[in-house]
Design a protein around this motif. Structure first.
Motif, PDB file in Angstrom:
ATOM      1  N   ALA A   1       0.836  -1.204   0.000  1.00  0.00           N
ATOM      2  CA  ALA A   1       0.000   0.000   0.000  1.00  0.00           C
ATOM      3  C   ALA A   1       0.872   1.255   0.000  1.00  0.00           C
ATOM      4  O   ALA A   1       0.604   2.215  -0.737  1.00  0.00           O
ATOM      5  N   ALA A   2       1.932   1.247   0.811  1.00  0.00           N
ATOM      6  CA  ALA A   2       2.835   2.404   0.865  1.00  0.00           C
ATOM      7  C   ALA A   2       3.522   2.627  -0.479  1.00  0.00           C
ATOM      8  O   ALA A   2       3.657   3.770  -0.941  1.00  0.00           O
ATOM      9  N   LEU A   3       3.951   1.547  -1.119  1.00  0.00           N
ATOM     10  CA  LEU A   3       4.586   1.676  -2.426  1.00  0.00           C
ATOM     11  C   LEU A   3       3.600   2.245  -3.456  1.00  0.00           C
ATOM     12  O   LEU A   3       3.982   3.039  -4.327  1.00  0.00           O
ATOM     13  N   GLY A   4       2.340   1.830  -3.359  1.00  0.00           N
ATOM     14  CA  GLY A   4       1.336   2.372  -4.272  1.00  0.00           C
ATOM     15  C   GLY A   4       1.123   3.859  -4.065  1.00  0.00           C
ATOM     16  O   GLY A   4       0.994   4.622  -5.037  1.00  0.00           O
ATOM     17  N   ILE A   5       1.092   4.299  -2.797  1.00  0.00           N
ATOM     18  CA  ILE A   5       0.915   5.724  -2.500  1.00  0.00           C
ATOM     19  C   ILE A   5       2.097   6.524  -3.039  1.00  0.00           C
ATOM     20  O   ILE A   5       1.921   7.572  -3.681  1.00  0.00           O
ATOM     21  N   VAL A   6       3.305   6.029  -2.790  1.00  0.00           N
ATOM     22  CA  VAL A   6       4.506   6.731  -3.262  1.00  0.00           C
ATOM     23  C   VAL A   6       4.535   6.795  -4.788  1.00  0.00           C
ATOM     24  O   VAL A   6       4.895   7.819  -5.381  1.00  0.00           O
ATOM     25  N   THR A   7       4.131   5.707  -5.438  1.00  0.00           N
ATOM     26  CA  THR A   7       4.111   5.684  -6.904  1.00  0.00           C
ATOM     27  C   THR A   7       3.164   6.743  -7.451  1.00  0.00           C
ATOM     28  O   THR A   7       3.471   7.426  -8.438  1.00  0.00           O
ATOM     29  N   GLY A   8       2.006   6.889  -6.814  1.00  0.00           N
ATOM     30  CA  GLY A   8       1.070   7.907  -7.271  1.00  0.00           C
ATOM     31  C   GLY A   8       1.529   9.311  -6.956  1.00  0.00           C
ATOM     32  O   GLY A   8       1.251  10.251  -7.711  1.00  0.00           O
ATOM     33  N   ALA A   9       2.257   9.486  -5.848  1.00  0.00           N
ATOM     34  CA  ALA A   9       2.684  10.819  -5.434  1.00  0.00           C
ATOM     35  C   ALA A   9       3.892  11.318  -6.211  1.00  0.00           C
ATOM     36  O   ALA A   9       4.090  12.525  -6.346  1.00  0.00           O
ATOM     37  N   VAL A  10       4.709  10.405  -6.723  1.00  0.00           N
ATOM     38  CA  VAL A  10       5.936  10.787  -7.443  1.00  0.00           C
ATOM     39  C   VAL A  10       5.740  10.458  -8.925  1.00  0.00           C
ATOM     40  O   VAL A  10       5.738   9.281  -9.303  1.00  0.00           O
ATOM     41  N   PRO A  11       5.589  11.455  -9.787  1.00  0.00           N
ATOM     42  CA  PRO A  11       5.317  11.183 -11.203  1.00  0.00           C
ATOM     43  C   PRO A  11       6.379  10.310 -11.868  1.00  0.00           C
ATOM     44  O   PRO A  11       6.051   9.491 -12.734  1.00  0.00           O
ATOM     45  N   ALA A  12       7.636  10.477 -11.479  1.00  0.00           N
ATOM     46  CA  ALA A  12       8.697   9.695 -12.112  1.00  0.00           C
ATOM     47  C   ALA A  12       8.497   8.204 -11.864  1.00  0.00           C
ATOM     48  O   ALA A  12       8.798   7.368 -12.736  1.00  0.00           O
TER      49      ALA A  12
END
Length: 377
Positions: free
Chosen positions: A94-105
């Protein structure tokens, strides 16, 4: 409003009964008790329901969410060791998914993951389920073969109904045979994440990848195919936050609905595209209703899914398995790494307490680096 609402209800019921056996099998394989599995199913239904309603009303487009069926299937091959470790993996994914959405790169980087590896991973994860009908047809032919015949007939004439109908039939037969478990209340059961960091990473990273590649990206593609500019970052962050809320209660990752999303987002939801957001609201309301029967469904499956239910789930997943294999073997230059990933994951091995999903990705990535020639930057 009737047609989009009906599409939301039909799509949700189809998705629920078409994959609930896989979800419960995955949670059970991860070490969940029947009460914990019922809690996970109920938590997912509540969070998915609220998220679908809120997102659809806010964006005025059909935002339909679901649990990660490939992620649930992954738990069978991942060998987390304890359910606390699995819950820790849910939180990490879940944390990786949030970070992926928050960081465009990072969102762009996900698009660059070779389809050969993600397809091989998903196919290897689904292999044990798809083999179940074969095994059980030999062990109990008079019970399983009629289910197989029904699946063939429905796949020919009403393909969308084939999976849910055979799973419902398997549950009914299981009850009539007296081999079902007891009915459980859909009460929340809190499970603290374990401190096994190695196990959490070994399960959480493949869970994140298979969910992203197997359902999140196809879900965005369904929106795009129906002329809705996909709110990629919003969808990734929202599903990640929802996953984090459901995780301590036994819920696997959330994602945008892909296969059933086509029912709730496409022409089946009405000609007026401006009103199709109603299907997302109806889907969320249906999930909230289904949360009330989570204990009944989880109790019928019991501590270990009956063989007939496993066989029906395998039949329902054959289409997903075919798509994964096709994706893995599409490019000739990456077929060998894809095959290595598939074989290692499908073997079900566990080395140093780490399951085959992790080792399959590692072996496939190594093979890709060795066998694929470098291209100019």
């Amino acid at each position: 409003m009737v047609q989009p609402a009906l599409a939301g209800v039909v799509g949700t019921v189809t998705g629920f009964f078409g994959s609930v056996a896989v979800l419960l099998a995955g949670l059970t394989a991860a070490g969940a008790s029947a009460a914990q599995a019922a809690s996970g199913l109920a938590a997912l239904c509540v969070v998915i329901g609220l998220l679908s309603i809120a997102a659809s009303l806010r964006l005025r487009i059909p935002m339909c969410f679901a649990w990660s069926t490939p992620g649930a299937a992954l738990l069978v091959a991942a060998h987390p060791g304890s359910f606390g470790t699995a819950v820790g993996a849910f939180v990490l994914a879940a944390a990786l998914g949030i970070v992926t959405g928050a960081v465009p790169a990072l969102s762009r980087a996900i698009d660059r993951i070779p389809a050969a590896l993600t397809g091989g991973l998903l196919a290897g994860v689904l292999l044990p389920f798809c083999l179940a009908p074969v095994r059980e047809a030999v062990a109990t032919p008079w019970t399983v073969l009629p289910i197989v015949v029904v699946w063939f007939v429905l796949s020919r004439f009403v393909p969308r109904a084939a999976g849910p109908v055979v799973i419902l039939a398997a549950l009914v037969i299981t009850v009539l045979q007296g081999s079902a478990g007891r009915v459980l209340p859909p009460a929340p059961v809190f499970t603290a994440p374990s401190t096994d960091l190695v196990g959490i990473v070994a399960v959480g990273v493949p869970l994140y990848l298979v969910t992203m590649a197997g359902q999140q990206l196809p879900g965005l593609a369904v929106l795009r195919a129906n002329d809705y500019p996909p709110p990629t970052r919003f969808a990734l962050v929202a599903s990640g936050l929802g996953s984090a809320v459901a995780a301590p209660f036994g819920g696997v990752q959330l994602n945008l609905a892909a296969i059933t999303g086509a029912i709730m987002i496409g022409p089946d939801a009405g000609e007026d595209r401006s009103r199709r957001f109603v299907s997302g609201v109806a889907s969320g309301c249906t999930y909230l209703v289904l949360a009330g029967i989570a204990g009944v469904v989880a109790g019928l499956v019991g501590e270990r899914p009956p063989a007939l239910v496993e066989a029906a789930a395998g039949l329902a997943l054959i289409g997903a398995f075919v798509n994964a294999i096709s994706s893995a073997l599409q490019r000739p230059d990456t077929r060998v790494p894809a095959a290595i990933t598939f074989l290692v994951v499908g073997s079900g091995i566990a080395v140093a307490g780490v399951g085959s999903a992790f080792w399959g990705l590692a072996a496939g990535g190594l093979a890709l680096a060795i066998l694929t020639p470098r291209r100019p930057a």
